[in-house]
Design a protein around this motif. Sequence first.
Motif, PDB file in Angstrom:
ATOM      1  N   GLN A 331      18.341   4.503  16.117  1.00 14.46           N
ATOM      2  CA  GLN A 331      18.621   4.599  14.690  1.00 14.46           C
ATOM      3  C   GLN A 331      17.376   5.119  13.982  1.00 14.46           C
ATOM      4  N   ARG A 333      15.693   4.755  10.276  1.00 13.88           N
ATOM      5  CA  ARG A 333      15.825   3.925   9.080  1.00 13.88           C
ATOM      6  C   ARG A 333      14.766   4.306   8.050  1.00 13.88           C
ATOM      7  N   ASP A 334      15.120   4.135   6.783  1.00  7.07           N
ATOM      8  CA  ASP A 334      14.132   4.321   5.719  1.00  7.07           C
ATOM      9  C   ASP A 334      13.370   3.023   5.508  1.00  7.07           C
ATOM     10  N   GLU A 335      12.464   3.006   4.525  1.00  8.02           N
ATOM     11  CA  GLU A 335      11.616   1.838   4.314  1.00  8.02           C
ATOM     12  C   GLU A 335      12.393   0.602   3.894  1.00  8.02           C
ATOM     13  N   ALA A 336      13.586   0.803   3.340  1.00 11.80           N
ATOM     14  CA  ALA A 336      14.420  -0.328   2.927  1.00 11.80           C
ATOM     15  C   ALA A 336      15.318  -0.828   4.056  1.00 11.80           C
ATOM     16  N   GLY A 337      15.280  -0.153   5.215  1.00 12.36           N
ATOM     17  CA  GLY A 337      16.097  -0.557   6.351  1.00 12.36           C
ATOM     18  C   GLY A 337      17.448   0.127   6.423  1.00 12.36           C
ATOM     19  N   THR A 338      17.715   1.055   5.524  1.00 12.90           N
ATOM     20  CA  THR A 338      18.978   1.788   5.533  1.00 12.90           C
ATOM     21  C   THR A 338      18.984   2.805   6.662  1.00 12.90           C
ATOM     22  N   VAL A 339      20.093   2.843   7.413  1.00 15.39           N
ATOM     23  CA  VAL A 339      20.217   3.807   8.507  1.00 15.39           C
ATOM     24  C   VAL A 339      20.472   5.194   7.930  1.00 15.39           C
ATOM     25  N   LEU A 340      19.665   6.151   8.366  1.00 17.52           N
ATOM     26  CA  LEU A 340      19.726   7.508   7.833  1.00 17.52           C
ATOM     27  C   LEU A 340      20.594   8.413   8.709  1.00 17.52           C
ATOM     28  N   GLU A 344      17.544  13.533   8.300  1.00 23.79           N
ATOM     29  CA  GLU A 344      16.730  12.678   7.435  1.00 23.79           C
ATOM     30  C   GLU A 344      15.640  12.012   8.266  1.00 23.79           C
TER      31      GLU A 344
END
Length: 495
Positions: A331, A333-340, A344
């Motif tokens: 996976q 992920r961005d800094e907030a933990g959202t899967v990109l 991205e």
Amino acid sequence: MSISLLLEMAVSGDPERTAVVSDDMRLTTQELSDLADGGAGVIAGSGAEHVVYVGAGGALLPLLLFSSARAARAFTPINYRLSAEGIQALIERLPNPLVIVDPRYRDMVGDAGLAVLESAEFLAAARTAEPVAEFADPDDVGVVLFTSGTTSAPKAVELTHNNLTSYITGTVEYGAAEPGDAALICVPPYHIAGVSAALSNLYAGRKMVYLPNFDAERWVALVQQEAVTSATVVPTMLDRIVAVLEAGGDRLPSLKTLAYGGSKVGLPLVRRALSLLSHVGFVNAYGLTETSSTIAVLGPEDHRLAHGHDDKSLARRLGSVGRPVPGIEVQIRDEAGTVLGPGETGELFVRGEQVSGRYTGIGSVLDEQGWFPTRDIASLDEGGYLFISGRSDDTIIRGGENIAPAELEDVLIEHPDVHQVAVVGAEDAQWGQIIVAVVVPVAGIDPDPEELRNHVRKALRGSRTPDRVVFRDELPTNATGKVLRREIVAGLATD
């Protein structure tokens, strides 16, 4: 499943097959197994709780790996290139270890550990000791490896028997090698690639030819002498091998597969190697100590398709590390933990049976769903090919803007005057950090710094242009070819 079973399977498949070639020593699978049983007896009789090896490798690595497993003790090969103080400090972090050491490093070890045996002493004792053959619990720690510590103090990674055997059985077909297949191993024993090479080649049925101290001319000679069919190298080794082949005209007809990894390889070097050895299947392998070795592979067909392809999206994949191996999920992920999604960029997380993510004294860093944070910055394309941009620690923050060094390095390495390059951030009172490109020029070339800056400016927006370009004869690297950015930054401070 204990790693001991991998050796038992190799013996049952063909006890007379040559398993190890190291200088003058040649061992069949049966001889390796018998020595491992004796070595386990030496370890068990010592009362040690752990086994340490300080040396250049060769036959000692698979022997100690399996001897330790059959004595149900964890095994740690330590970086012999460290200072005496550094080596002893790592040994002292391990519980009551028996230390096996090559003679040239004996003084470096001192009195660290429960007891110390030189390599020849251990071999002699293993030939006469009462055999021991235990099967460790699959969840027991089989190998402990210290991270390279390029950005922080080394951490002790714990790899269980299950982690290691999951990697081997998930990525290697048992007995798949052709009769006469041989693997040339020159990666250091204290690196996960050294451990996995011993396990995977034995399981596949290849003769393992060891070159403990790398030399490009000796490497080429061994390929010819032992009819080597596969090999694994790090970027600095590949660079030197290509130079020797170009100078000597050798084409290594026996070689079928050449894997490279350990750190990023510049595309001009990859293209030179592909053109030079067009009959060879190239493999780019990406992995971490914490993942028991390789988690993604760019295979031979991927290389051939991407090399010189007119479709930019396909040609770009030559700079990727390929797709995940069986059993591995990834996976971004961005800094907030959202899967990109595809295209991205964020932090790479991985999950699978071969993933440990556990450190001595720290414990597991896996999240609740079993995902491991690699701290590598990465992205996936639409086809699932993985691109690594570097470590999160390497990110340059210039005037509040995050800049990945790899973005500039990929542009600079394509300039005909640039042989090697590393981009780092240097402290600056106005911007926080400035961008410094450290360049090793092509031999005999004296590049114009402003020309290199303009080369970047044409490809990237102005804020990505290096503030400074400095030249060096070589880049500081560790044994696996990773650039030691901390040393570069420290050197800039004294300029």
